[in-house]
Design an enzyme around this catalytic site. Structure first.
Site, short mmCIF file in Angstrom:
data_model
loop_
_atom_site.label_atom_id
_atom_site.label_comp_id
_atom_site.label_asym_id
_atom_site.label_seq_id
_atom_site.Cartn_x
_atom_site.Cartn_y
_atom_site.Cartn_z
N ASP A 225 2.30 -6.51 -70.99
CA ASP A 225 2.56 -5.64 -69.83
C ASP A 225 1.68 -4.39 -69.86
O ASP A 225 1.11 -3.99 -68.84
CB ASP A 225 4.05 -5.27 -69.75
CG ASP A 225 4.55 -4.58 -71.02
OD1 ASP A 225 3.97 -4.79 -72.11
OD2 ASP A 225 5.53 -3.82 -70.93
N THR A 227 -1.24 -4.02 -71.31
CA THR A 227 -2.61 -4.47 -71.02
C THR A 227 -2.81 -4.67 -69.52
O THR A 227 -3.84 -4.32 -68.96
CB THR A 227 -2.89 -5.80 -71.77
OG1 THR A 227 -2.64 -5.59 -73.15
CG2 THR A 227 -4.31 -6.26 -71.57
N ASP A 255 7.12 -11.64 -77.15
CA ASP A 255 8.52 -11.35 -76.79
C ASP A 255 8.99 -12.13 -75.55
O ASP A 255 10.17 -12.10 -75.22
CB ASP A 255 8.70 -9.85 -76.53
CG ASP A 255 8.57 -9.03 -77.80
OD1 ASP A 255 8.50 -9.64 -78.88
OD2 ASP A 255 8.54 -7.79 -77.71
N GLY A 299 11.32 -9.03 -80.94
CA GLY A 299 11.98 -8.88 -79.64
C GLY A 299 12.34 -7.42 -79.47
O GLY A 299 13.40 -6.97 -79.88
#
Ligand code: ATP
Ligand code: F6P
Ligand code: MG
Length: 502
Positions: A225, A227, A255, A299
């Site tokens: 996200d 990136t 994740d 996670g």
């Protein structure tokens, strides 16, 4: 037919002359109106709607370079692809975001289907592509790199492909490397990233200066996200400068927290590898009296790895994830559950996602807030904290002595090569990105939506993160399989718990 187009700050009315009654003719012919730079909203997806049909489209180079010439797709002459019934994807092919709909309900949002287009907007001999990998590792990154290189070369005859080393900062602080099919032919057998990666160091202007200076016209960006937020800024800056540069994202995260897509590559491989740690914990605790095994899995904000690893194993007694708050004391609490399981089975295995229970750890450990180079919060280590908490409780209450076995395979599950099905998935992603860039699409990411590969506006994958929905059937399946407490106290239980804590 009512048509609303929200791209930039404009809205087109019914009377606009280019609209016909057929929504697909409309899709084919639609071009966004020229927009002033000041009005451009960086991350707003292009939304075209016709009655209850919505297309969330991705930008095209001709939106800001209207006179760009196009050429016949060289795949027309490909021996391999000439046997395909329909070599080129029709501009009318879209992928539905929702496949479960009500008979009378709206059809909802659609995305463009990936694949080769009849026309391309680059001459292969004029393409200078580059590939960069950013953020944490994930099984399959090397396969994506390999397949972008092979896809560009084999399908389109592109020869000039550069590797940017060490993430975004590599654009302006490192030399590039030439990527040829020969150089990358074996890399899919290795974990990690052939190009190296990093966090932090995104400087949009320096990156785009570098793209311009090196004459790069296709940028393939593999990352999560963060990136993709960076990729959106690069796309915006490229557009502002009026450069013929296609910017393509390929979503990567261990994740599995990237929105819209079915799942991210490498996730299945990681879940499979996590089984080894869970199996080891199970063997250990089964072989001793009152064995408690704890396995910590990755996670940060989403518990997908923990949830799927638990569901796959069937040896896990309890799964703790960031989305589901839990408590220790009282009825329905973790201590009561552990005690019961030990009495029944003499052992139990707990899988804990690294982001679970962070607020409890923070309250007790009193650590200052720290961030990584990209600005992501650094998590406190829930694994040892949870192990100590359980050991201390049973020692102090003198109920029983537990035999604790703690396993932390964190990096082991993401540092391995991808399995066979992830390899194929990575190939589809890479080829989708190559076809999209060659066809002139830009500012997009690729991914499976209901099992069909689609071009997705970057904004859709950065606006929110995917998390486990506690109200979905998958979490219910997990609860049914482990028979752990749901930690959702009924009103009466909440009252009793509060009374017990006073
Ligand atoms: N809001 C942002 N704007 C521009 N660049 C960003 C932004 N957030 C992150 N980046 C850049 O993107 C790169 C990767 O970001 P990050 O470390 O958050 O990993 P990620 O892509 O989210 O992957 P992971 O799944 O491993 O977290 C870094 O170089 C970082 O500087
Ligand atoms: O590689 P690093 O910076 O230690 O990052 C670890 C983090 O990256 C992730 O794997 C996401 O990429 C998280 O699960 C984990 O918290
Ligand atoms: Mg991230």
């Amino acid at each position: 037919m009512e048509v609303s187009v929200s791209f930039s700050l404009c809205r087109l009315s019914k009377s606009h002359s280019q609209f016909s009654s057929d929504s697909f003719t409309f899709l084919r012919n639609w071009k966004p109106p020229s927009i002033s730079r000041q009005n451009s909203i960086a991350l707003t997806p292009i939304r075209v709607s016709n009655d209850d049909f919505i297309l969330e489209d991705v930008p095209h180079l001709t939106h800001f370079l209207p006179d760009l010439p196009s050429y016949p797709n060289p795949l027309q002459k490909s021996q391999a692809y000439s046997v395909v019934k329909r070599t080129f994807v029709s501009p009318e092919d879209v992928v539905a975001e929702n496949v479960v709909i009500q008979k009378e309900g709206p059809r909802g949002v659609h995305f463009r289907r990936t694949g080769p287009r009849e026309k391309v907007y680059f001459k292969p001999e004029e393409v200078r592509a580059c590939i960069v990998t950013c953020g944490g590792l994930c099984p399959g990154i090397n396969t994506v790199i390999r397949e972008i290189v092979f896809g560009l070369n084999n399908m389109y005859g592109v020869q000039d492909i550069l590797g940017i080393e060490g993430g975004y900062k590599g654009f302006y602080s490192k030399n590039t490397m030439m990527l040829t099919p020969k150089v990358v032919s074996d890399i899919h057998k290795r974990g990690g990233t052939f190009l190296l990666t990093s966090r932090g160091g995104h400087d949009t202007h320096k990156i785009v200066d570098n793209i311009e200076d090196r004459g790069i016209n296709q940028v393939y960006i593999i990352g999560g996200d963060g990136t993709h937020k960076g990729a959106a800024l690069i796309y915006e800056e490229v557009k502002r400068r009026g450069l013929q540069v296609a910017v393509a994202g390929i979503p990567k995260t261990i994740d599995n927290d990237i929105a819209v897509i079915d799942k991210s590559f490498g996730f299945d491989t990681a879940v499979e590898e996590a089984q080894r740690a869970i199996d080891a914990a199970h063997v250990e605790v089964e072989s001793v009296e009152n064995g408690v095994g704890i396995v910590k899995l990755m996670g940060r904000y989403s518990g997908f790895i923990a949830m799927y690893a638990t569901l796959a194993s069937r040896d896990v007694d309890c799964c703790l994830i960031p989305e589901s708050p839990f408590y220790f004391e009282g009825r329905g609490g973790l201590f009561e559950f552990i005690e019961q399981r030990l009495k029944e089975n003499r052992h139990l295995v707990i899988v804990v996602a690294e982001g679970a229970g962070q607020e409890y750890v923070a309250a007790e450990v009193n650590a200052e807030d720290k961030k990584d180079a990209s600005g992501n919060k650094l998590l406190l280590d829930v694994g040892p904290w949870l192990s100590d908490k359980i050991k201390d409780h049973f020692t102090m209450s003198q109920k029983m002595t537990v035999n604790m076995k703690y396993i932390d395979p964190t990096y082991m599950i993401r540092a391995i090569p991808s399995n066979a099905s992830d390899n194929i998935y990575c190939t589809l992603l890479a080829h989708g990105a190559v076809h999209g860039a060659m066809a002139g699409y830009t500012g997009f990411t690729v991914g499976p939506v209901n099992s069909k590969q689609a071009y997705i506006p970057i904004a859709r994958v950065t606006e929110r993160q995917n998390t486990v929905k506690l109200t979905d059937r998958m979490w219910a399946r997990l609860l049914a399989s482990t028979d752990q407490p749901s930690f959702v106290a009924s009103d009466q239980e909440t009252v009793e718990k509060e009374i017990m804590q006073i």
